[in-house]
Design a protein around this motif. Structure first.
Motif, PDB file in Angstrom:
ATOM      1  N   MET A   1       0.830  -1.211  -0.116  1.00 60.03           N
ATOM      2  CA  MET A   1       0.067   0.152  -0.024  1.00 60.03           C
ATOM      3  C   MET A   1       0.906   1.220   0.104  1.00 60.03           C
ATOM      4  SD  MET A   1      -3.039   0.929   2.759  1.00 60.03           S
ATOM      5  CE  MET A   1      -3.835   2.463   2.539  1.00 60.03           C
ATOM      6  N   MET A   2       0.510   2.055  -0.659  1.00 59.13           N
ATOM      7  CA  MET A   2       1.433   3.353  -0.899  1.00 59.13           C
ATOM      8  C   MET A   2       1.114   4.360   0.113  1.00 59.13           C
ATOM      9  SD  MET A   2       1.367   4.199  -5.293  1.00 59.13           S
ATOM     10  CE  MET A   2       2.622   5.261  -5.006  1.00 59.13           C
ATOM     11  N   LYS A   3       2.076   5.088   0.678  1.00 61.37           N
ATOM     12  CA  LYS A   3       1.968   6.027   1.752  1.00 61.37           C
ATOM     13  C   LYS A   3       1.076   7.197   1.156  1.00 61.37           C
ATOM     14  CE  LYS A   3       6.541   5.594   3.534  1.00 61.37           C
ATOM     15  NZ  LYS A   3       7.784   6.370   3.758  1.00 61.37           N
ATOM     16  N   PRO A   4       0.359   7.938   1.924  1.00 60.16           N
ATOM     17  CA  PRO A   4      -0.262   9.166   1.416  1.00 60.16           C
ATOM     18  C   PRO A   4       0.524  10.116   1.089  1.00 60.16           C
ATOM     19  CG  PRO A   4      -0.418   8.810   3.746  1.00 60.16           C
ATOM     20  CD  PRO A   4       0.229   7.431   3.347  1.00 60.16           C
ATOM     21  N   VAL A   5       0.112  11.377   0.514  1.00 62.27           N
ATOM     22  CA  VAL A   5       0.897  12.314  -0.144  1.00 62.27           C
ATOM     23  C   VAL A   5       0.679  13.363   0.886  1.00 62.27           C
ATOM     24  CG1 VAL A   5       1.359  14.011  -1.933  1.00 62.27           C
ATOM     25  CG2 VAL A   5       1.055  11.503  -2.390  1.00 62.27           C
ATOM     26  N   ALA A   6       1.977  14.210   1.298  1.00 67.40           N
ATOM     27  CA  ALA A   6       1.782  15.671   2.101  1.00 67.40           C
ATOM     28  C   ALA A   6       2.471  16.515   1.279  1.00 67.40           C
ATOM     29  CB  ALA A   6       2.483  15.362   3.267  1.00 67.40           C
ATOM     30  N   LEU A   7       1.842  17.810   1.040  1.00 70.79           N
ATOM     31  CA  LEU A   7       2.378  18.824   0.459  1.00 70.79           C
ATOM     32  C   LEU A   7       2.699  19.948   1.710  1.00 70.79           C
ATOM     33  CD1 LEU A   7       1.566  20.745  -2.717  1.00 70.79           C
ATOM     34  CD2 LEU A   7       2.270  22.218  -0.548  1.00 70.79           C
ATOM     35  N   ILE A   8       4.103  20.209   1.708  1.00 69.60           N
ATOM     36  CA  ILE A   8       4.525  21.174   2.761  1.00 69.60           C
ATOM     37  C   ILE A   8       4.919  22.553   2.065  1.00 69.60           C
ATOM     38  CG2 ILE A   8       5.981  21.665   4.882  1.00 69.60           C
ATOM     39  CD1 ILE A   8       6.278  18.407   5.042  1.00 69.60           C
ATOM     40  N   THR A   9       4.447  23.664   2.317  1.00 63.89           N
ATOM     41  CA  THR A   9       5.028  24.896   1.781  1.00 63.89           C
ATOM     42  C   THR A   9       5.931  25.425   2.811  1.00 63.89           C
ATOM     43  OG1 THR A   9       3.402  26.275   2.946  1.00 63.89           O
ATOM     44  CG2 THR A   9       2.815  25.322   0.730  1.00 63.89           C
ATOM     45  N   GLY A  10       6.847  26.365   2.292  1.00 67.70           N
ATOM     46  CA  GLY A  10       7.967  26.657   3.221  1.00 67.70           C
ATOM     47  C   GLY A  10       8.860  25.731   3.809  1.00 67.70           C
ATOM     48  N   ALA A  11       9.193  24.578   2.985  1.00 64.79           N
ATOM     49  CA  ALA A  11       9.657  23.293   3.281  1.00 64.79           C
ATOM     50  C   ALA A  11      11.356  23.626   3.423  1.00 64.79           C
ATOM     51  CB  ALA A  11       9.144  22.279   2.619  1.00 64.79           C
ATOM     52  N   SER A  12      11.851  24.678   3.089  1.00 59.45           N
ATOM     53  CA  SER A  12      13.139  24.593   2.870  1.00 59.45           C
ATOM     54  C   SER A  12      13.956  25.143   4.208  1.00 59.45           C
ATOM     55  CB  SER A  12      13.712  25.989   1.727  1.00 59.45           C
ATOM     56  OG  SER A  12      13.036  27.166   2.120  1.00 59.45           O
ATOM     57  N   SER A  13      13.365  25.394   5.062  1.00 57.18           N
ATOM     58  CA  SER A  13      13.851  25.585   6.515  1.00 57.18           C
ATOM     59  C   SER A  13      12.912  25.713   7.657  1.00 57.18           C
ATOM     60  CB  SER A  13      14.451  27.302   6.619  1.00 57.18           C
ATOM     61  OG  SER A  13      13.489  28.145   6.422  1.00 57.18           O
ATOM     62  N   GLY A  14      13.129  25.580   8.984  1.00 55.63           N
ATOM     63  CA  GLY A  14      12.423  25.920  10.139  1.00 55.63           C
ATOM     64  C   GLY A  14      11.061  24.837  10.173  1.00 55.63           C
ATOM     65  N   PHE A  15       9.922  25.319  10.521  1.00 57.45           N
ATOM     66  CA  PHE A  15       9.032  24.144  10.767  1.00 57.45           C
ATOM     67  C   PHE A  15       8.747  23.399   9.634  1.00 57.45           C
ATOM     68  CE2 PHE A  15       6.532  27.792  13.241  1.00 57.45           C
ATOM     69  CZ  PHE A  15       7.778  27.815  14.401  1.00 57.45           C
ATOM     70  N   ILE A  79      -3.426  14.736  -3.140  1.00 63.95           N
ATOM     71  CA  ILE A  79      -2.777  15.341  -1.738  1.00 63.95           C
ATOM     72  C   ILE A  79      -3.577  15.031  -0.564  1.00 63.95           C
ATOM     73  CG2 ILE A  79      -1.880  17.376  -0.789  1.00 63.95           C
ATOM     74  CD1 ILE A  79      -1.130  18.480  -3.472  1.00 63.95           C
ATOM     75  N   ASP A  80      -3.022  14.307   0.351  1.00 64.22           N
ATOM     76  CA  ASP A  80      -4.060  13.967   1.323  1.00 64.22           C
ATOM     77  C   ASP A  80      -3.699  15.046   2.396  1.00 64.22           C
ATOM     78  OD1 ASP A  80      -4.841  10.955   0.532  1.00 64.22           O
ATOM     79  OD2 ASP A  80      -2.769  11.198   0.264  1.00 64.22           O
ATOM     80  N   LEU A  81      -2.690  15.677   2.477  1.00 65.68           N
ATOM     81  CA  LEU A  81      -2.211  16.596   3.751  1.00 65.68           C
ATOM     82  C   LEU A  81      -1.644  17.718   3.100  1.00 65.68           C
ATOM     83  CD1 LEU A  81      -1.812  17.151   6.591  1.00 65.68           C
ATOM     84  CD2 LEU A  81       0.374  15.871   6.574  1.00 65.68           C
ATOM     85  N   GLY A 131      -8.981  14.249   3.577  1.00 66.19           N
ATOM     86  CA  GLY A 131      -7.954  15.243   3.665  1.00 66.19           C
ATOM     87  C   GLY A 131      -7.625  15.917   4.660  1.00 66.19           C
ATOM     88  N   TYR A 132      -6.571  16.519   4.960  1.00 64.48           N
ATOM     89  CA  TYR A 132      -6.578  17.154   6.269  1.00 64.48           C
ATOM     90  C   TYR A 132      -5.661  18.557   5.775  1.00 64.48           C
ATOM     91  CZ  TYR A 132      -5.419  17.713  11.273  1.00 64.48           C
ATOM     92  OH  TYR A 132      -5.332  17.911  12.717  1.00 64.48           O
ATOM     93  N   ILE A 133      -6.188  19.561   6.220  1.00 66.82           N
ATOM     94  CA  ILE A 133      -5.449  20.986   6.099  1.00 66.82           C
ATOM     95  C   ILE A 133      -4.778  21.317   7.498  1.00 66.82           C
ATOM     96  CG2 ILE A 133      -5.467  23.190   5.042  1.00 66.82           C
ATOM     97  CD1 ILE A 133      -7.623  22.262   3.364  1.00 66.82           C
ATOM     98  N   ILE A 134      -3.516  21.869   7.567  1.00 67.33           N
ATOM     99  CA  ILE A 134      -3.066  22.133   8.750  1.00 67.33           C
ATOM    100  C   ILE A 134      -2.369  23.772   8.273  1.00 67.33           C
ATOM    101  CG2 ILE A 134      -1.277  22.151  10.612  1.00 67.33           C
ATOM    102  CD1 ILE A 134      -1.456  19.056  10.477  1.00 67.33           C
ATOM    103  N   ASN A 135      -3.065  24.653   8.936  1.00 69.59           N
ATOM    104  CA  ASN A 135      -2.679  25.913   8.743  1.00 69.59           C
ATOM    105  C   ASN A 135      -1.636  26.431   9.886  1.00 69.59           C
ATOM    106  OD1 ASN A 135      -3.793  26.312   6.131  1.00 69.59           O
ATOM    107  ND2 ASN A 135      -5.958  26.737   7.119  1.00 69.59           N
ATOM    108  N   ILE A 136      -0.582  26.895   9.592  1.00 72.91           N
ATOM    109  CA  ILE A 136       0.275  27.306  10.649  1.00 72.91           C
ATOM    110  C   ILE A 136      -0.004  28.880  10.868  1.00 72.91           C
ATOM    111  CG2 ILE A 136       2.604  27.798  11.224  1.00 72.91           C
ATOM    112  CD1 ILE A 136       1.872  24.674  10.875  1.00 72.91           C
TER     113      ILE A 136
END
Length: 253
Positions: A1-15, A79-81, A131-136
């Motif tokens: 079973m394939m893992k779900p997909v997460a898209l992270i913005t601002g992924a080059s540093s920090g959180f 995109i799942d997350l 789906g799941y949306i997490i807003n920082i």
């Protein structure tokens, strides 16, 4: 079973970078940021754990966001997350002396970037009914401080936008959370003070702030909860940070 997909913005540093490392065993990752070389290094680091798709993207530009999402490879297209993490604070001056370009950049990144990414991805979540949306967000969206004028306002927007998303998505299996960190040591102050390392370091002297890994651990906790649970908002402060009295200052004549 394939893992779900997460898209992270601002992924080059920090959180964002810390979240990528912690989520890698559980998700295939789309890592989005302006600094492609950093994303490539992170891809190399994580490739033994998961599939990683680096995505050079400035979330301030709606056409670029739409094009980027539409051009994702088939294996990453569902995109799942979505972690809307890209954001920044600029300056700490009073509202009457701030640089208007700083204000505009914060609005474009912290507000419009979240809108563009959410609008580009939400239709597919609705279609698949998952789906799941997490807003920082930030505690600055709840608790004002001198010099936090537009930054705090943008984070207050994130909180209310997330609440309204929950209303729109009632009856659907799509979760939305606002994660509101307090003081955390990352590139935040370095960016706020436009590369002034000495001034940025003084912000954290003698205290133990949150780390990016703390916020990543909070995100991992959120996504590990049963799908029947929606955490609407979660506010996280370091132990050294708390609440003070409201300010009382004599008014100048």
């Amino acid at each position: 079973m394939m893992k779900p997909v997460a898209l992270i913005t601002g992924a080059s540093s920090g959180f964002g970078e810390a979240s990528a490392r912690l989520l890698a065993p559980h998700y295939r990752l789309i890592l989005a940021a302006r600094r492609l070389e950093r994303l490539t290094h992170l891809q190399e680091e994580l490739q033994a754990l998961t599939e990683v798709y680096p995505l050079e993207l400035d979330v301030r530009h709606q056409a670029d966001v739409s094009k980027a999402i539409d051009s994702l490879p088939d294996s990453f297209s569902a995109i799942d997350l979505l972690i809307n993490n890209a954001g920044l604070a600029l300056g700490l001056e009073g509202a009457w002396e701030c640089d208007l370009e700083d204000w505009e950049r914060m609005v474009d990144t912290n507000i419009k970037g979240v809108l563009y990414c959410t609008r580009a991805i939400l239709p597919q979540m609705v279609e698949r009914n998952c789906g799941y949306i997490i807003n920082i967000g930030s505690i600055a969206g709840n608790w004002p401080y001198a010099g936090g004028n537009v930054y705090g306002a943008t984070k207050a927007f994130i909180e209310q936008f997330s609440r309204n998303l929950r209303c729109d998505l009632a009856g659907k299996r799509i979760r939305v959370t606002t994660l509101k960190p307090g003081m955390a040591e990352s590139e935040f102050s370095l960016v706020r003070f436009k590369g002034d390392e000495e001034r940025a370091k003084k912000v954290y002297e003698g205290i133990e702030p949150l780390t990016p890994e703390d916020i990543a651990a909070t995100i991992l906790y959120l996504v590990s909860l049963p799908e029947r649970i929606n955490v609407n908002e979660i506010e996280v402060m370091p132990l050294c940070q708390s609440f003070g009295r409201t300010t009382i200052t004599p008014v100048k004549e």
